[in-house]
Design a protein around this motif. Structure first.
Motif, PDB file in Angstrom:
ATOM      1  N   ILE A   1       0.811  -1.184   0.355  1.00  0.00           N
ATOM      2  CA  ILE A   1       0.533   0.099   0.127  1.00  0.00           C
ATOM      3  C   ILE A   1       0.879   1.526  -0.222  1.00  0.00           C
ATOM      4  O   ILE A   1       2.188   1.158   0.473  1.00  0.00           O
ATOM      5  CB  ILE A   1      -0.769  -0.365   1.081  1.00  0.00           C
ATOM      6  CG1 ILE A   1      -2.153   0.884   1.403  1.00  0.00           C
ATOM      7  CG2 ILE A   1      -0.261   0.053   2.072  1.00  0.00           C
ATOM      8  CD1 ILE A   1      -3.208   0.626   1.599  1.00  0.00           C
ATOM      9  N   SER A   2       0.772   2.165  -0.481  1.00  0.00           N
ATOM     10  CA  SER A   2       1.028   3.551  -0.940  1.00  0.00           C
ATOM     11  C   SER A   2       0.615   4.775   0.474  1.00  0.00           C
ATOM     12  O   SER A   2      -0.385   4.062   1.022  1.00  0.00           O
ATOM     13  CB  SER A   2       0.669   4.346  -2.384  1.00  0.00           C
ATOM     14  OG  SER A   2      -0.725   4.579  -1.153  1.00  0.00           O
ATOM     15  N   SER A   3       1.822   5.099   1.016  1.00  0.00           N
ATOM     16  CA  SER A   3       1.486   6.189   2.239  1.00  0.00           C
ATOM     17  C   SER A   3       0.559   6.830   1.772  1.00  0.00           C
ATOM     18  O   SER A   3      -0.837   7.202   2.476  1.00  0.00           O
ATOM     19  CB  SER A   3       2.626   7.196   2.518  1.00  0.00           C
ATOM     20  OG  SER A   3       2.900   7.822   1.436  1.00  0.00           O
ATOM     21  N   GLY A   4       0.091   7.134   0.472  1.00  0.00           N
ATOM     22  CA  GLY A   4      -1.348   8.176   0.446  1.00  0.00           C
ATOM     23  C   GLY A   4      -2.470   7.804   0.269  1.00  0.00           C
ATOM     24  O   GLY A   4      -3.672   7.954   0.972  1.00  0.00           O
ATOM     25  N   LYS A   5      -2.563   6.171  -0.340  1.00  0.00           N
ATOM     26  CA  LYS A   5      -3.673   5.134  -0.054  1.00  0.00           C
ATOM     27  C   LYS A   5      -4.101   4.812   1.462  1.00  0.00           C
ATOM     28  O   LYS A   5      -5.511   5.199   1.949  1.00  0.00           O
ATOM     29  CB  LYS A   5      -3.823   4.007  -0.580  1.00  0.00           C
ATOM     30  CG  LYS A   5      -4.511   3.497  -0.644  1.00  0.00           C
ATOM     31  CD  LYS A   5      -5.359   3.237  -1.977  1.00  0.00           C
ATOM     32  CE  LYS A   5      -6.578   2.796  -2.569  1.00  0.00           C
ATOM     33  NZ  LYS A   5      -6.975   1.276  -2.346  1.00  0.00           N
ATOM     34  N   LEU A   6      -2.940   4.406   2.395  1.00  0.00           N
ATOM     35  CA  LEU A   6      -3.358   4.494   3.524  1.00  0.00           C
ATOM     36  C   LEU A   6      -3.347   5.861   4.158  1.00  0.00           C
ATOM     37  O   LEU A   6      -4.613   5.379   5.231  1.00  0.00           O
ATOM     38  CB  LEU A   6      -1.887   3.948   3.679  1.00  0.00           C
ATOM     39  CG  LEU A   6      -1.727   3.831   5.738  1.00  0.00           C
ATOM     40  CD1 LEU A   6      -2.691   2.189   6.197  1.00  0.00           C
ATOM     41  CD2 LEU A   6      -0.096   3.075   6.131  1.00  0.00           C
ATOM     42  N   ALA A   7      -2.343   6.741   4.311  1.00  0.00           N
ATOM     43  CA  ALA A   7      -3.623   8.184   4.691  1.00  0.00           C
ATOM     44  C   ALA A   7      -5.043   8.178   4.038  1.00  0.00           C
ATOM     45  O   ALA A   7      -6.049   8.835   5.449  1.00  0.00           O
ATOM     46  CB  ALA A   7      -2.417   9.421   3.864  1.00  0.00           C
ATOM     47  N   GLN A   8      -5.286   7.945   3.287  1.00  0.00           N
ATOM     48  CA  GLN A   8      -6.743   8.670   2.593  1.00  0.00           C
ATOM     49  C   GLN A   8      -8.173   7.351   3.794  1.00  0.00           C
ATOM     50  O   GLN A   8      -8.676   7.805   3.966  1.00  0.00           O
ATOM     51  CB  GLN A   8      -6.866   8.329   1.245  1.00  0.00           C
ATOM     52  CG  GLN A   8      -8.325   8.300   0.218  1.00  0.00           C
ATOM     53  CD  GLN A   8      -8.509   7.670  -0.876  1.00  0.00           C
ATOM     54  OE1 GLN A   8      -7.120   7.309  -1.321  1.00  0.00           O
ATOM     55  NE2 GLN A   8      -9.061   8.118  -1.799  1.00  0.00           N
TER      56      GLN A   8
END
Lengths: 216, 216
Positions: A32-39
């Motif tokens: 998972i990307s940091s962007g997806k996890l953050a979202q």
């Protein structure tokens, strides 16, 4: 892995990462990307990256995070790969609810016994755990090498129970009594459920229609 | 009394003032200075004065605060002088512990019923409250004018239960499921007991001998 000095705010977010990554692992997500996890967690991506950087960073540019590895690292940081022995003081409603709650075992917390001053309760068992006399607590902590003391007793007794726990060698206190317990030298977590309920009522009365979300 | 825009940090401290002043009133204390109150609560005096100033300030120079008056004002601000009807979704261990907990009634929260999907549980009563079928929930909320929805169901069902509650007219949600529920337009309080326990374990492992105290 080298650890830097970590702020309390980051520490408070770690269990949330742990929960979210556990859910992703169960769903079979491998990376998972940091962007997806953050979202998913309603944070922003740079905060997620900064948080993990506090512990050395586990991501790879253009790849993101490997869910299994990241979860394992967070388990290590949170010291969830070990078992803690715990006791509960106060075998009333809250103490009983806690000893019946299965979630602790999953986190490696083993409840060994309850303690009370009520002769009617002493000698009983709750969920197979014995209810012992409070005067035996200090000996029991020493002999059984108990590390967590959970306090669900009367308000007036709470601080003195905490003091005795510390002298007997308890390593951390989890307090359910509606007052803030303080012990020099050992960590204390105070759970004030009623405070959270009161804040909810406040927001209900003063709601302006905007989204509100709070974590207690 | 005119209210200014109040920060979340101040709101979070109000239940603590409420608890401390209730204890002082029980002890028969009639008035208290901001310095003394701050000391007892491990805050500083100027913060206490600032907090109360958010709501118009109740103190008098050289006299301090009248405990009865201050407590009454805080009860008004926190809207604790009224009664809220609540339901619990999930009649498992946490739901049962909550319906058995007497502390809510003191804060004016009246639990009216529980809801579940398990046919074994539906039709039972717990602490004299009926366990009803989940499909009846929305009708019940509308007809009984329920304002608080307490969620103690399975993780996978939690958000959809919250959505249905909101549509049916619930005014606030108190969530015990270990995930953050979000509803636009109504306040949600998430109680994550396990997060607090995990933070305790973290501090136990990384303790540096200094005092630590956290409020979950």
């Amino acid at each position: 892995m080298e650890e830097r000095r970590v702020s309390e705010a980051v520490i408070r977010r770690l269990p949330k990462y742990y929960r979210q990554l556990t859910a992703l692992q169960k769903e079979g997500v491998e990376r998972i990307s940091s962007g997806k996890l953050a979202q998913q967690m309603r944070l922003n991506a740079s905060q997620v990256r900064q948080d993990f950087n506090c512990f050395g960073g586990f991501g790879q540019q253009g790849y993101g995070y490997n869910v299994d590895n990241l979860l394992e690292e967070i388990r290590n940081i949170l010291a969830l790969n070990r078992t803690y022995k715990a006791i509960i003081v106060g075998a009333g409603r809250i103490g009983t609810a806690l000893v019946n709650f299965s979630g602790f075992a999953q986190e490696g917390i083993q409840i060994e016994a309850l303690f009370d001053i009520d002769p009617e309760r002493i000698g009983q068992t709750i969920n197979d755990k014995p209810v012992l006399a409070l005067e035996e607590m200090e000996d029991y902590i020493r002999k059984q090498k108990i590390s967590i003391g959970i306090i669900a007793a009367r308000r007036s007794a709470a601080q003195s129970i905490a003091d005795k726990m510390k002298v007997a060698g308890i390593k951390g206190i989890w307090n359910f009594v509606p007052m803030d317990i303080v012990e020099e030298g050992i960590p204390v977590e105070n759970i004030h459920m009623t405070d959270s309920l009161i804040c909810l009522c406040y927001h209900m009365e003063h709601s302006d229609g905007k989204r509100r979300r709070s974590n207690a």
